[in-house]
Write an enzyme that holds these catalytic residues in place. Sequence first.
Site, PDB file in Angstrom:
ATOM      1  N   HIS A 129       1.016  -1.371  -0.047  1.00  0.00           N
ATOM      2  CA  HIS A 129      -0.084  -0.043  -0.242  1.00  0.00           C
ATOM      3  C   HIS A 129       0.858   1.146  -0.084  1.00  0.00           C
ATOM      4  CE1 HIS A 129      -3.827  -2.107   0.949  1.00  0.00           C
ATOM      5  NE2 HIS A 129      -3.269  -2.883   1.470  1.00  0.00           N
ATOM      6  N   ASN A 173     -10.224  -2.925   2.754  1.00  0.00           N
ATOM      7  CA  ASN A 173      -9.956  -2.727   1.431  1.00  0.00           C
ATOM      8  C   ASN A 173     -11.177  -2.514   0.394  1.00  0.00           C
ATOM      9  OD1 ASN A 173      -7.136  -3.368   1.290  1.00  0.00           O
ATOM     10  ND2 ASN A 173      -7.433  -5.769   1.104  1.00  0.00           N
ATOM     11  N   HIS A 177      -3.741   0.849  12.012  1.00  0.00           N
ATOM     12  CA  HIS A 177      -3.507  -0.301  12.897  1.00  0.00           C
ATOM     13  C   HIS A 177      -4.900  -0.874  13.047  1.00  0.00           C
ATOM     14  CE1 HIS A 177      -2.286  -3.346  15.300  1.00  0.00           C
ATOM     15  NE2 HIS A 177      -2.087  -2.716  16.142  1.00  0.00           N
TER      16      HIS A 177
HETATM   17 FE1  HDD Z   1      -2.551  -4.922   5.521  1.00  0.00          FE
HETATM   18  C1  HDD Z   1      -1.061  -1.712   5.098  1.00  0.00           C
HETATM   19  C2  HDD Z   1      -5.395  -3.477   4.287  1.00  0.00           C
HETATM   20  C3  HDD Z   1      -3.764  -7.985   5.475  1.00  0.00           C
HETATM   21  C4  HDD Z   1       0.363  -6.080   6.985  1.00  0.00           C
HETATM   22  N1  HDD Z   1      -3.230  -3.189   5.213  1.00  0.00           N
HETATM   23  C5  HDD Z   1      -2.200  -1.856   4.897  1.00  0.00           C
HETATM   24  C6  HDD Z   1      -3.183  -0.690   4.262  1.00  0.00           C
HETATM   25  C7  HDD Z   1      -4.302  -1.383   4.116  1.00  0.00           C
HETATM   26  C8  HDD Z   1      -4.456  -2.760   4.518  1.00  0.00           C
HETATM   27  C9  HDD Z   1      -5.503  -0.497   3.691  1.00  0.00           C
HETATM   28  C10 HDD Z   1      -2.792   0.500   4.195  1.00  0.00           C
HETATM   29  C11 HDD Z   1      -2.892   1.523   5.390  1.00  0.00           C
HETATM   30  C12 HDD Z   1      -2.411   2.903   4.999  1.00  0.00           C
HETATM   31  O1  HDD Z   1      -3.240   3.524   3.984  1.00  0.00           O
HETATM   32  O2  HDD Z   1      -1.631   3.513   5.548  1.00  0.00           O
HETATM   33  N2  HDD Z   1      -4.182  -5.417   5.089  1.00  0.00           N
HETATM   34  C13 HDD Z   1      -5.194  -5.002   4.625  1.00  0.00           C
HETATM   35  C14 HDD Z   1      -6.603  -5.924   4.566  1.00  0.00           C
HETATM   36  C15 HDD Z   1      -5.998  -6.915   4.885  1.00  0.00           C
HETATM   37  C16 HDD Z   1      -4.575  -6.997   5.021  1.00  0.00           C
HETATM   38  C17 HDD Z   1      -8.005  -5.583   4.216  1.00  0.00           C
HETATM   39  C18 HDD Z   1      -6.680  -8.343   4.984  1.00  0.00           C
HETATM   40  C19 HDD Z   1      -8.319  -8.431   5.157  1.00  0.00           C
HETATM   41  N3  HDD Z   1      -1.900  -6.826   6.284  1.00  0.00           N
HETATM   42  C20 HDD Z   1      -2.651  -7.936   6.256  1.00  0.00           C
HETATM   43  C21 HDD Z   1      -1.556  -8.925   6.864  1.00  0.00           C
HETATM   44  C22 HDD Z   1      -0.493  -8.442   7.335  1.00  0.00           C
HETATM   45  C23 HDD Z   1      -0.608  -6.887   6.754  1.00  0.00           C
HETATM   46  C24 HDD Z   1      -2.273 -10.297   6.840  1.00  0.00           C
HETATM   47  C25 HDD Z   1       0.577  -8.960   7.949  1.00  0.00           C
HETATM   48  C26 HDD Z   1       0.385 -10.155   8.578  1.00  0.00           C
HETATM   49  N4  HDD Z   1      -0.493  -4.028   5.877  1.00  0.00           N
HETATM   50  C27 HDD Z   1       0.274  -4.853   6.596  1.00  0.00           C
HETATM   51  C28 HDD Z   1       1.461  -3.830   6.811  1.00  0.00           C
HETATM   52  C29 HDD Z   1       0.977  -2.484   6.383  1.00  0.00           C
HETATM   53  C30 HDD Z   1      -0.237  -2.675   5.738  1.00  0.00           C
HETATM   54  C31 HDD Z   1       2.836  -4.423   6.425  1.00  0.00           C
HETATM   55  C32 HDD Z   1       1.794  -1.846   5.326  1.00  0.00           C
HETATM   56  C33 HDD Z   1       1.933  -0.424   6.003  1.00  0.00           C
HETATM   57  C34 HDD Z   1       1.223  -0.268   6.847  1.00  0.00           C
HETATM   58  O3  HDD Z   1       0.855  -1.614   7.408  1.00  0.00           O
HETATM   59  O4  HDD Z   1       1.079   0.786   7.820  1.00  0.00           O
HETATM   60  O5  HDD Z   1       1.845  -3.672   8.427  1.00  0.00           O
END
Ligand code: HDD
Length: 717
Positions: free
Chosen positions: A79, A152, A343
């Site tokens: 993202h 999402n 978060h």
């Molecule tokens: Fe995630 C970012 C949505 C599964 C780990 N995620 C991130 C963002 C969105 C989502 C919208 C961007 C937030 C922003 O605008 O800053 N992610 C989802 C959805 C998931 C999902 C809807 C499943 C239903 N994500 C998911 C899993 C993991 C992560 C299973 C890790 C185990 N996601 C992250 C992250 C991020 C992230 C690596 C990257 C940047 C951040 O968090 O701030 O921690």
Amino acid sequence: MKQNNKPYHVDQEAKQRDLSTNKSDSTNKFLTTNQGVRINDDNNSLKAGDRGPSLLEDFILREKITHFDHERIPERIVHARGSGAHGYFEVTNPIPQFTRAGFLQEAGQRTPVFARFSTVAGFRGSTDLARDVRGFSVKFYTQEGIYDLVGNNIPVFFIQDATKFPDLVHAVKPEPHNEIPQAASAHDTFWDFISLMPESAHMIMWLMSDRAIPRSYRMMEGFGVHTFRLVNAQNESFFVKFHWKPKLGTHAVVWDEAQKISGKDPDFHRRDLWEAIEMGNFPEWELGMQIVDEADEQKYEFDLLDPTKIIPEELVPVTIVGKMVLNRNPDNFFAETEQVAFHPGHVVPGIDFTNDPLLQGRLFSYTDTQLLRLGGPNFHEIPINRSIAPVHNNQRDGFMRQEINIGRVSYSPNSLGGDCPVQARIDQGGFVSYNERIDAHKVRQRSESFSDHFGQARLFFNSQTEVEKDHIVRAFRFELGKVETTAIRVRMIGIVAQIDAGLAEKVAAGLRLTVPAKPEQPMNYGVSPERRGLEQEPKLVPSSVEASQALSMINNPTVKPTIASRKVAIVCADGVDENAVLAMKSALIRESAKGCVIAPYLGHVQTNQGGAIPVDFSFLTSSSVLFDAVYIPGGMDLNELSQNPDAMDFISDAYRHCKVIGVHGNSIELLSGAAFASKLTNEDEGIIMDEDMENDITANFISAMAGHRVWAREAQL
Ligand code: HDD
């Protein structure tokens, strides 16, 4: 210490959100160093003689360059590419019977929000129009603390367990040896992984649909994806799925258009969001909830804890609870949109988690990633991340600590500080986790209730219109067509065959392959050696709902026809009918839409009345893929257009992408020179023509445009 017994959400101590103290405006100010020293010369470094070497003592030069060298922070691991805006959430239908969350208690109650929309796979500078899931994150600055709904635009996910997330992301990101391709899933490593992970089948159907190429962030639905919990004041719990429903309806572009937009304006979605807010067309969504009694947890043919499943709206309708309006663009992209830290674990009393194993992993990942990305544990102090509810605890120090905690006490229990800060009882707004009973063995296993991978993938496909189904076929052909390894293509077609045999046949035909008689059953890939062979085979549990209207964008019953905030290209050249241009522009403004004049040159076009109309873009700097419809007034010197390939491409693309085209007077001749001339039929409801320049076609044009696209035309293409 005096205790405040009022419910926390009405505590006057909780301030309104005000970031003005952090804003900086340089107007009429002196240039200074970071230490506040006024700078006399910002153009020349300090040198030994005007042709001599620079001097180390030049603290002004060193400070400037050092700061510049450190301007970048790591982009988000996923993202990375996104855009955000401020606004508010307003309750329309309070739900105290389901939750004690203070911000959902009274009709009319407003909570400030910051929303960020994103793509997943591409780097921070990648195109907005990649075929991809879109992130839909909302930070609610409630008076009980921060609540983040990090969702999402697709209601399910690729995987069921968070431990597969790094694998999924490694597979979809550019391949590691050559960092190709950027912001695209159409490559071998992605489809290799997906074809070995049948649990992704449902998600893949959404990803191959036009949901993955939205017309605008403002025209996407949003979903919390997981089943969460609501908990009311009586400590009763309910399962909940969150939905955002866009006021403008859910719309997409077509794939050829998406690829062209990526070249013509890779910032298309970012620009669209920014301009809509600047023009006062504030994006708006309703927040809906599907609420399920705890007693009904086992009632459905799918598991509520499985993030690859929806609850069809036919089984549990969506209750609208409030609306979100985005009405202010950020002042500074980096300070706000880049540094915002969402978060799923930021919850307030009355909202809680379930044991969805994907959610459970997320609850670890987000804070962890911010520690690296934002450089330490104090990212909650960055203005965009600050709670408006007062923050008091015994956490101290760390990189970039902003707060100056007074007093000698930073531990609990303490007698020196009256044992402050004190813990809040539940009736004082203290967060108490829902006391779900758990009695289980520690295992590394998936519940058997998670083993249906195809039932809802089929439900999704069955719910689409023929046009949408056709787009899914073409998307599969494109994506698998870019895969170099034939075995991966074949294996993937084997997966598709388990969703829908007809779909698999069509995809295979486009790739000159045959559907495998017996699809590979790759479930045991990646399973621990002891469990190999014991793991459940993926299966198909037919959905109790055969088709669900809400899953189709075209059939979606909530879509109300409107052209509000849409953009129309008014194709002009010298001699243009001035009245017609002005009539169309005013008619569009009345509908809150916008007409832009496009001509072979910038500056002005001369009108048939001797006047001059300013040109917004030339054919060189614009393209019809950047507009929702095209209007060609009469009266013009047609040679200026018919001899200009960019002008003719402009019109042809509008036709190919099923857009409404209005044509007046002599300009009708242009159509016979267009690439699609032989395909034009009288039945095409999207070609609004009138030979008589005196007749007003604006009403017909606008009503045709409100249908978004003339999909019936695709049969001619
Ligand atoms: Fe995630 C970012 C949505 C599964 C780990 N995620 C991130 C963002 C969105 C989502 C919208 C961007 C937030 C922003 O605008 O800053 N992610 C989802 C959805 C998931 C999902 C809807 C499943 C239903 N994500 C998911 C899993 C993991 C992560 C299973 C890790 C185990 N996601 C992250 C992250 C991020 C992230 C690596 C990257 C940047 C951040 O968090 O701030 O921690």
